[in-house]
Design a protein around this motif. Structure first.
Motif, PDB file in Angstrom:
ATOM      1  N   ASP A  24       0.893  -1.292  -0.074  1.00  0.00           N
ATOM      2  CA  ASP A  24      -0.037   0.080   0.095  1.00  0.00           C
ATOM      3  C   ASP A  24       0.866   1.185   0.125  1.00  0.00           C
ATOM      4  O   ASP A  24       2.070   1.132   0.592  1.00  0.00           O
ATOM      5  N   ASN A  67      -3.700  -0.844  -8.253  1.00  0.00           N
ATOM      6  CA  ASN A  67      -5.339  -0.071  -8.066  1.00  0.00           C
ATOM      7  C   ASN A  67      -5.073   1.178  -7.813  1.00  0.00           C
ATOM      8  O   ASN A  67      -4.784   1.473  -6.345  1.00  0.00           O
ATOM      9  N   SER A  69      -6.802   3.821  -7.298  1.00  0.00           N
ATOM     10  CA  SER A  69      -7.966   4.558  -6.491  1.00  0.00           C
ATOM     11  C   SER A  69      -7.833   3.841  -5.230  1.00  0.00           C
ATOM     12  O   SER A  69      -8.030   4.703  -4.038  1.00  0.00           O
ATOM     13  N   ALA A  70      -7.511   2.601  -4.815  1.00  0.00           N
ATOM     14  CA  ALA A  70      -7.167   1.959  -3.369  1.00  0.00           C
ATOM     15  C   ALA A  70      -5.746   2.326  -3.018  1.00  0.00           C
ATOM     16  O   ALA A  70      -5.269   2.046  -1.810  1.00  0.00           O
ATOM     17  N   LYS A  71      -4.804   2.754  -3.906  1.00  0.00           N
ATOM     18  CA  LYS A  71      -3.321   3.178  -3.572  1.00  0.00           C
ATOM     19  C   LYS A  71      -2.809   1.814  -3.184  1.00  0.00           C
ATOM     20  O   LYS A  71      -2.295   1.774  -1.951  1.00  0.00           O
ATOM     21  N   HIS A  72      -3.104   0.758  -3.936  1.00  0.00           N
ATOM     22  CA  HIS A  72      -2.610  -0.594  -3.433  1.00  0.00           C
ATOM     23  C   HIS A  72      -2.055  -1.432  -4.921  1.00  0.00           C
ATOM     24  O   HIS A  72      -2.500  -1.227  -5.889  1.00  0.00           O
TER      25      HIS A  72
END
Lengths: 112, 114
Positions: A24, A67, A69-72
């Motif tokens: 993350d 991802n 948007s999820a910072k993942h």
């Protein structure tokens, strides 16, 4: 401020199954994310990277998913092999800096 | 092709002693870096160089000095060793700082300050 986080210190997987390593991040400014693999008493070796404009990159058994948007991001290893047993580091490049910002690493153990 | 070579592999120093960690690369890379890795932590940048004669501080430069007189060599100097400098030190090089041209690492120098 830990900008790149690998929240799982260790992971055990059976040979032949999928290994999923997670990362993350907090700062959305980056150029690339890279995965490095490290064996004991050796330096990190580059495994695979992903550009900020992509959401997937594949290289043989290794696939990285991003991802935004999820910072993942995650690294998938399929199928896992005993030789994959190592510490895996996620690292961020760019954001106006010359340095790589590393996570703390995840130790993967692939059990025969 | 040797890549990035670091010497020594292991060293024990007494508090207050000085030493130089050697790093050389044979890939003709302009960019070189020194990182340290403490137990259970990721690598942190100490110093970097964008070419011969040009160096700059990274995230954790205190207690260290560097020089870059040639493209190949990038030594790291500890002047007054302190216990907090006990760590594993990695040297790396890359042709550019871009993430699509990854850094190549040496095998590290394990340093203990007692």
């Amino acid at each position: 401020d830990q900008q790149v986080k690998q929240n799982s210190p260790s992971l055990r997987v059976q040979e032949g199954r999928i290994s999923i390593l997670n990362c993350d991040y907090t700062n959305s400014m980056f150029d690339y994310f890279l995965w490095y693999k490290k064996y004991p008493a050796e330096g990190p070796t580059f495994l695979i990277s992903i550009s900020s404009i992509k959401d997937k990159n594949e290289d043989g058994r290794f696939t990285v998913f991003l991802n935004k948007s999820a910072k993942h991001l995650s690294l998938h290893i399929v199928p896992s092999q005993p030789g994959d047993s190592a510490v895996y580091f996620c690292a961020r490049s760019g954001a106006g800096s010359y340095q790589l910002t590393f996570g703390k690493g995840t130790k993967l153990s692939v059990i025969p | 092709n040797a890549g990035v070579t670091q010497t020594p592999k292991f060293r024990i120093l007494k508090i207050g002693q000085s030493m130089t960690l050697q790093c050389t690369q044979d890939m003709n890379h302009n960019y070189m870096y020194w990182y340290r890795q403490d137990p259970g932590m990721g690598l942190k940048l100490i110093y970097y160089s964008v070419g011969a004669g040009i160096t700059d501080k990274g995230e954790v430069p205190n207690g260290y000095n560097v020089s870059r007189s040639t493209t190949e060599d990038f030594p790291l100097r500890l002047e007054l060793a302190a216990p907090s400098q006990t760590s594993v030190y990695f040297c790396a090089s890359s042709p550019t700082p871009r993430g699509n041209q990854p850094q190549h690492f040496g095998d590290g120098t394990r340093l203990s300050i007692l």
